[in-house]
Structures are given as C-alpha cells and as structure tokens.
Enzyme design. Structure first.
Site, PDB file in Angstrom:
ATOM      1  N   TRP A  12     -21.038  -0.282   7.003  1.00  0.00           N
ATOM      2  CA  TRP A  12     -21.391   1.127   7.271  1.00  0.00           C
ATOM      3  C   TRP A  12     -22.586   1.101   8.127  1.00  0.00           C
ATOM      4  O   TRP A  12     -22.885   2.242   8.654  1.00  0.00           O
ATOM      5  CB  TRP A  12     -21.778   1.718   5.887  1.00  0.00           C
ATOM      6  CG  TRP A  12     -20.613   1.476   4.850  1.00  0.00           C
ATOM      7  CD1 TRP A  12     -20.526   0.979   3.865  1.00  0.00           C
ATOM      8  CD2 TRP A  12     -19.632   2.727   4.941  1.00  0.00           C
ATOM      9  NE1 TRP A  12     -19.313   1.240   3.302  1.00  0.00           N
ATOM     10  CE2 TRP A  12     -18.734   2.576   4.054  1.00  0.00           C
ATOM     11  CE3 TRP A  12     -19.476   3.739   5.914  1.00  0.00           C
ATOM     12  CZ2 TRP A  12     -17.789   3.211   3.820  1.00  0.00           C
ATOM     13  CZ3 TRP A  12     -18.471   4.545   5.829  1.00  0.00           C
ATOM     14  CH2 TRP A  12     -17.540   4.048   4.577  1.00  0.00           C
TER      15      TRP A  12
ATOM     16  N   GLU B 217     -24.375  -0.362  -6.587  1.00  0.00           N
ATOM     17  CA  GLU B 217     -24.784  -0.244  -5.320  1.00  0.00           C
ATOM     18  C   GLU B 217     -25.167   1.258  -4.806  1.00  0.00           C
ATOM     19  O   GLU B 217     -26.218   1.332  -4.090  1.00  0.00           O
ATOM     20  CB  GLU B 217     -23.577  -0.646  -4.344  1.00  0.00           C
ATOM     21  CG  GLU B 217     -23.859  -0.823  -2.578  1.00  0.00           C
ATOM     22  CD  GLU B 217     -22.849  -1.537  -1.921  1.00  0.00           C
ATOM     23  OE1 GLU B 217     -23.329  -2.914  -1.651  1.00  0.00           O
ATOM     24  OE2 GLU B 217     -21.821  -0.940  -1.609  1.00  0.00           O
TER      25      GLU B 217
ATOM     26  N   LEU C 156     -14.336 -17.402 -10.140  1.00  0.00           N
ATOM     27  CA  LEU C 156     -15.344 -17.221  -8.845  1.00  0.00           C
ATOM     28  C   LEU C 156     -15.926 -18.555  -8.890  1.00  0.00           C
ATOM     29  O   LEU C 156     -16.331 -18.939  -7.750  1.00  0.00           O
ATOM     30  CB  LEU C 156     -16.132 -16.059  -9.190  1.00  0.00           C
ATOM     31  CG  LEU C 156     -15.561 -14.439  -9.270  1.00  0.00           C
ATOM     32  CD1 LEU C 156     -16.528 -13.548  -9.157  1.00  0.00           C
ATOM     33  CD2 LEU C 156     -14.836 -14.363  -7.820  1.00  0.00           C
TER      34      LEU C 156
ATOM     35  N   THR D 279     -20.089 -14.912  -3.819  1.00  0.00           N
ATOM     36  CA  THR D 279     -18.909 -15.012  -2.522  1.00  0.00           C
ATOM     37  C   THR D 279     -19.829 -15.140  -1.302  1.00  0.00           C
ATOM     38  O   THR D 279     -19.058 -15.199  -0.229  1.00  0.00           O
ATOM     39  CB  THR D 279     -18.195 -13.780  -2.649  1.00  0.00           C
ATOM     40  OG1 THR D 279     -19.145 -12.734  -2.448  1.00  0.00           O
ATOM     41  CG2 THR D 279     -17.380 -13.715  -3.919  1.00  0.00           C
TER      42      THR D 279
END
Length: 309
Positions: A199, A264, A88, A176
C-alpha cells in the site's frame, strides 16, 4: 470473557504507570539528535520524512556508525517476540529464528520471546553471542477464534509479568517473515511503525482503512497518513502496552455494535492518532510474491512467498 478483559485492562493500567516512571528516568539521558544520524537528502526518490517530522528509514538515509556510537554506551537489551501455532511452526519457525539470530541487532543483547501452543516442537539452533530465548505457552484461548487478539493479549500479559524489566525495546513480528540482511540499531525508537510494502505505492484514497463510522478503528475518507503493516511493530514496552490497551478497548467497543474489524485496521487507527516516532520503509517487510520496484534497493526482511507453501 468480559470479566477477563476488565481484569487485563486494569493490570495494563497499573503497569503503564510503573513503566512511565522507569522510562521517564531513562529519557533524562542525553538524546541523539536526528541530524546526527539521519540524512533524508540521500534518498530523493522516496518519502523520507513525515508531515510530523518523523524519519522514514530507507537504506542510505542513516549512519549506523553514529547510531552505534550512541547506543553502544547504553548497555541495551532488545526483545523480539514471535507468535506461532500448529503447521505454521513446521513451515516457518526455524527459518525465522535462524535468520533473526544471524541478522537482527548483531552485537547487542537480544532476548527472543517465542510464544507457542503446546503442540510446537522447537528447532535446535546454536544461538549467537548475547542471544537467549524464552518460550511462553499460550493456552488460555483458542488459536482458531482470533489469532491476532490472542497474540496481542498474550503480548500484553507477558510484557507485564515477564518482559518489562528485561528489555529497553521490544519488537513484535509474525513468524512468516525472514531476515535477509542486517537489521540494526536504526530500527530502535520509542514507537516504531512498519510501512505496508504493497500500500505504500498506492494512492491514499484506496487504503483499506476501516470506514464504518461506528467502529473504533474508523478513519474517515480524506483522512489518514500511511497504511501500516501489523507484521512488524516495536518501541519501548510502555508504548507497546499503550498500543495493546487501545486495541483491546477498540475490540470491546466494536463488540457493542456487533462489528469485527481487523487488528491491522485498529493498528492504523492507533498510529493515525498516536503518530509513530520512526517509520520503517518497505525494505523492512517486503512481500516475496512481488518483484521489488527501483525504490526498494536493499531488502532487509521479507514475507516468505505463499506460492512456495
């Protein structure tokens, strides 16, 4: 492992008492009134105020001039923590840091806290004025087991040992993300939550809350406010410590029932019980895989498209 968790929670509790005293003194200063900088009527096409009267920050709703007049007197320092490991770093870290250096809180002191494993080579970046960075090596846990648990434990540890006396506000982001436009003092607040870009436009009944009653993260059907994104969260160091403490308690609770809910979902339960003081619109974390709807007029931060990697 249980002993380590108990020790961390004890340290968290002591640090929270110290931070409470520090920030209670700061809050005695004259506070900026919401009406001084926020005008929800400017964006009738979106939800701009929550049921508990917290502002939802969209482009056009805020006066940056009024905010900078207020915050410019306070000699603020803000921290921005990012966690990265392995491949990453090669794909995302340089873009994240270069974009944050350019767009995040221009004109204010910012300390970038880069939390990495031992295999990451940091990019060479010419930092702007009032910018500095610090690197913390995360080695005590395996990154492969539960990255969110590792990063939250690391965040708590470094708030206690390194960060709490250095900054007035602290934000945690994922590597990211990439800043695309100015993100200024409109994001500062005691406890700041990021609305989930996907959402936000869905019906609440379809939100992917934790529904298992025995989980500490459970939000029963028919309840809940919004669905929040764990990629961008901020506030005072005191509030972030509170959040981490509740998350770790939730993890310990769920282990007793052999449950493993996500970070989350625990975050959404925390914000359901402890309402955030400010919410950031999907403009502050738009998913680059999707074309923005008309409501998203000005993308500030984007999650880099997974299709490119």
């Amino acid at each position: 492992m249980n002993c380590k968790r108990k020790t961390l929670l004890l340290i968290l509790g002591l640090s929270l008492l110290l931070l409470f005293d520090r920030y209670s003194r700061k809050n005695q200063e004259e506070e900026l009134q919401l009406s001084d900088w926020f005008n929800p009527r400017k964006r009738p096409d979106v939800i701009t105020t929550t049921s508990w009267l917290a502002p939802i920050v969209w482009e056009g709703t805020f006066s940056r001039k009024a905010l900078e007049k207020h915050y410019g007197k306070q000699n603020l320092t803000t921290g921005l923590a990012v966690f990265v490991s392995g491949r990453l770093a090669d794909q995302y870290l340089e873009l994240f840091l270069r974009s944050a250096n350019k767009y995040f809180l221009n004109g204010y002191r910012v300390i970038f806290y880069i939390m990495v494993d031992t295999f990451v080579k940091l990019p060479q970046i010419k930092w702007g004025p009032l910018r500095q960075f610090k690197v913390f090596i995360v080695t005590e846990d395996s990154w492969q087991d539960n990255v969110d648990l590792v990063r939250m434990k690391s965040l708590a540890k470094h708030i206690i040992w390194d960060i709490q006396d250095e900054v007035d506000f602290l934000f945690s982001m994922t590597v990211t993300q990439i800043f695309q436009n100015n993100v200024g003092v409109e994001v500062l607040g005691e406890l700041v939550a990021q609305l989930h870009a996907w959402w936000y436009f869905k019906d609440r009944a379809s939100f992917p809350y934790e529904r298992r009653p025995k989980s500490a993260a459970c939000i029963p059907f028919g309840q809940g406010d919004f669905y929040y994104d764990g990629a961008f969260v901020g506030g005072t160091p005191l509030e972030l410590l509170n959040l981490v403490e509740e998350y770790l308690n939730g993890i310990i609770h769920d282990l007793r029932f052999r449950l493993n809910s996500t970070y989350e979902k625990h975050l959404n339960k925390y914000f359901f019980l402890r309402k955030p003081a400010k919410l950031l619109s999907p403009e502050y974390n738009w998913d680059a895989d999707f074309y923005p709807p008309p409501q998203v007029q000005y993308i500030k931060v984007a999650q880099q498209s997974k299709r490119r990697h």
